[in-house]
Design an enzyme around this catalytic site. Structure first.
Site, mmCIF file in Angstrom:
data_model
loop_
_atom_site.group_PDB
_atom_site.id
_atom_site.type_symbol
_atom_site.label_atom_id
_atom_site.label_comp_id
_atom_site.label_asym_id
_atom_site.label_seq_id
_atom_site.Cartn_x
_atom_site.Cartn_y
_atom_site.Cartn_z
ATOM 1 N N HIS A 53 0.849 -1.200 0.000
ATOM 2 C CA HIS A 53 0.000 0.000 0.000
ATOM 3 C C HIS A 53 0.881 1.244 0.000
ATOM 4 O O HIS A 53 0.870 2.037 0.942
ATOM 5 C CB HIS A 53 -0.894 0.021 1.237
ATOM 6 C CG HIS A 53 -1.908 -1.072 1.259
ATOM 7 N ND1 HIS A 53 -2.832 -1.251 0.264
ATOM 8 C CD2 HIS A 53 -2.147 -2.050 2.153
ATOM 9 C CE1 HIS A 53 -3.600 -2.279 0.546
ATOM 10 N NE2 HIS A 53 -3.196 -2.795 1.685
ATOM 11 N N GLU A 138 -6.682 -9.954 2.282
ATOM 12 C CA GLU A 138 -6.254 -11.057 3.160
ATOM 13 C C GLU A 138 -7.471 -11.846 3.654
ATOM 14 O O GLU A 138 -7.482 -13.082 3.647
ATOM 15 C CB GLU A 138 -5.476 -10.494 4.363
ATOM 16 C CG GLU A 138 -5.041 -11.588 5.329
ATOM 17 C CD GLU A 138 -4.466 -11.042 6.630
ATOM 18 O OE1 GLU A 138 -3.657 -10.093 6.580
ATOM 19 O OE2 GLU A 138 -4.830 -11.573 7.696
ATOM 20 N N CYS A 203 -0.673 -10.534 13.912
ATOM 21 C CA CYS A 203 0.761 -10.841 13.827
ATOM 22 C C CYS A 203 1.563 -10.028 14.847
ATOM 23 O O CYS A 203 1.113 -8.978 15.318
ATOM 24 C CB CYS A 203 1.278 -10.608 12.414
ATOM 25 S SG CYS A 203 1.599 -8.898 12.030
#
Ligand code: SF4
Length: 323
Positions: A53, A138, A203
Site C-alpha cells: 500500500h 487477506e 501478527c
C-alpha cells in the site's frame, strides 16, 4: 506560537517499529530482485494486486517493468506472477495453476498459518468466524478456505446478528486487526458459544506497533502516523493513537507536515512519529526531516530521539492458542 514556549525545545519521538515489517520487506525485495533487467527481459513478471500500500514503491516497480494485474484472466499463459503478503484464496491459486502461471508466492508466514487453520477447521466441519474487514484481500483469501461455513465480523455489535451457533466454532483474526477490538468480539462470542476455539492470529509486527504507538501517544501532544489511507494496519494505528492523543494525523505525503504543524491550535512540546508496515524508510526520513525543518525555520530547537523499547502486554492479555 506563544512566548512562554519559544525557548523550550520540541521533542520528536520516533517509533522503533516504524517502516516495513518482515512480510512486506520480503515481498518488495523479491519484486526488486525479479525485476532486474536480465530476469525481466527473459520472462514477463506480473504482480497480482498492488504488492504494497504505497504508490511510490508500486510506481517504481512498474517502471522496472513489472505489470500490475487485478484479474488473473488478463495474465498471459505461462507468465510469472507475484503473490503479495496478503495471500490469495485457494480458488485464485487454482485459476493461476490452470493458466500455467509460475507463482512466486510472497504470502506472509502469519497469513499462511491462518489459511492452514481455517482449511483444517473446514475439513473437520467446523464453522469459522473471521474477525476483520470483509473487503480486505487477506480476509477474502482466508474465507476462500472455509467452504461457505464462515462469518466475518468487524465490530462487537455484529456478534448479535449471528445465527445460533453452539459448538464447533473457531475464531481467527485478520493479521493487522485491532487487538482491542478482537478482544471485545471474542469476549461476546465466548458468552454465546459453548465450544469455541479462539486463535489470536494478529501478527507480532502489528501487536508490537500498536503497543508502541499507544505508549508514545500517552506522552505526545501531537502524533503523526505515516502510511496509506487504504492500509489496514496504518488506520488501526491512527485509531488507537487518536483514542489517547486526539491530535493524531495520518500522513500520506511529507508535504502535509507543514499544514498539520501550522494548524495545531495549542503549543506542542512532544511529537510522536510512527508508521504502518508498508511505509518505506525514505518516506519516514522525509517526514522526520520536514518536521525538523519546520521548527528550525521558526527558530525553535528540536531534539530527535528513538522511543525506548516498547513494553510488552500494554494492551491487555492475549488469548489462548497464540502462535
Ligand atoms: S503486517 Fe504482519 S502479517 Fe502482514 S505482512 Fe507484515 S508481518 Fe506479515
Amino acid at each position: 506560537m506563544t512566548p512562554q514556549n519559544t525557548f523550550q525545545p520540541i521533542r520528536l519521538i520516533l517509533a522503533r517499529r516504524a517502516g516495513f515489517c518482515r512480510g512486506v520487506n520480503r515481498a518488495v525485495s523479491e519484486a526488486y530482485r525479479l525485476s532486474e533487467p536480465e530476469l525481466i527481459s527473459a520472462l514477463p513478471l506480473y504482480m497480482y494486486g498492488e504488492i504494497i500500500h504505497n504508490s511510490g514503491v508500486v510506481n517504481a516497480l512498474l517502471e522496472r517493468g513489472i505489470v500490475l494485474a487485478h484479474d488473473i484472466g488478463s495474465i498471459p499463459q505461462g507468465a510469472r506472477v507475484l503473490i503479495r503478503a496478503h495471500g490469495i484464496s485457494p480458488q485464485e491459486r487454482s485459476q493461476m495453476q490452470r493458466r500455467d502461471l509460475e507463482i512466486i508466492d510472497c504470502t506472509c508466514g502469519y497469513v499462511h498459518r491462518i489459511h492452514l487453520l481455517v482449511r483444517e477447521a473446514a475439513h473437520a466441519g467446523k464453522t469459522v468466524i473471521i474477525v476483520g474487514n470483509p473487503n480486505h484481500p487477506e480476509v477474502r483469501g482466508i474465507s476462500g478456505e472455509a467452504d461457505d461455513r464462515f462469518y466475518i465480523l468487524s465490530d462487537p455489535e455484529e456478534v448479535d446478528l449471528l445465527p445460533p451457533l453452539e459448538k464447533n466454532v473457531i475464531v481467527v483474526a485478520q493479521t493487522t486487526w485491532s487487538v482491542e477490538k478482537f478482544r471485545q468480539i471474542c469476549k461476546k462470542l465466548e458468552k454465546m458459544i459453548t465450544t469455541i476455539e479462539i486463535f489470536d492470529t494478529i501478527c507480532s509486527a502489528t501487536l508490537a506497533r500498536q503497543e508502541e504507538v499507544a505508549e508514545i501517544a500517552h506522552s505526545a501532544d501531537l502524533m503523526m502516523i505515516i502510511g496509506a489511507a487504504n492500509s489496514s494496519n496504518t488506520l488501526k494505528l491512527v485509531d488507537l493513537s487518536r483514542a489517547v492523543c486526539p491530535k493524531t494525523y495520518l500522513v500520506q505525503n511529507p508535504s502535509e507536515v507543514e499544514g498539520i504543524l501550522a494548524n495545531s491550535e495549542h503549543p506542542i512540546s512532544v511529537i510522536g512519529l510512527s508508521s504502518g508496515a508498508s511505509a518505506p524508510e525514505d518516506l519516514i526520513d522525509s517526514v522526520r526531516q520536514r518536521i525538523i525543518d519546520y521548527y528550525t525555520a521558526n527558530r525553535r530547537k528540536i531534539s530527535c530521539e528513538y522511543n525506548k523499547q516498547a513494553k510488552s502486554n500494554m494492551i491487555g492479555n492475549r488469548f489462548r492458542n497464540t502462535y
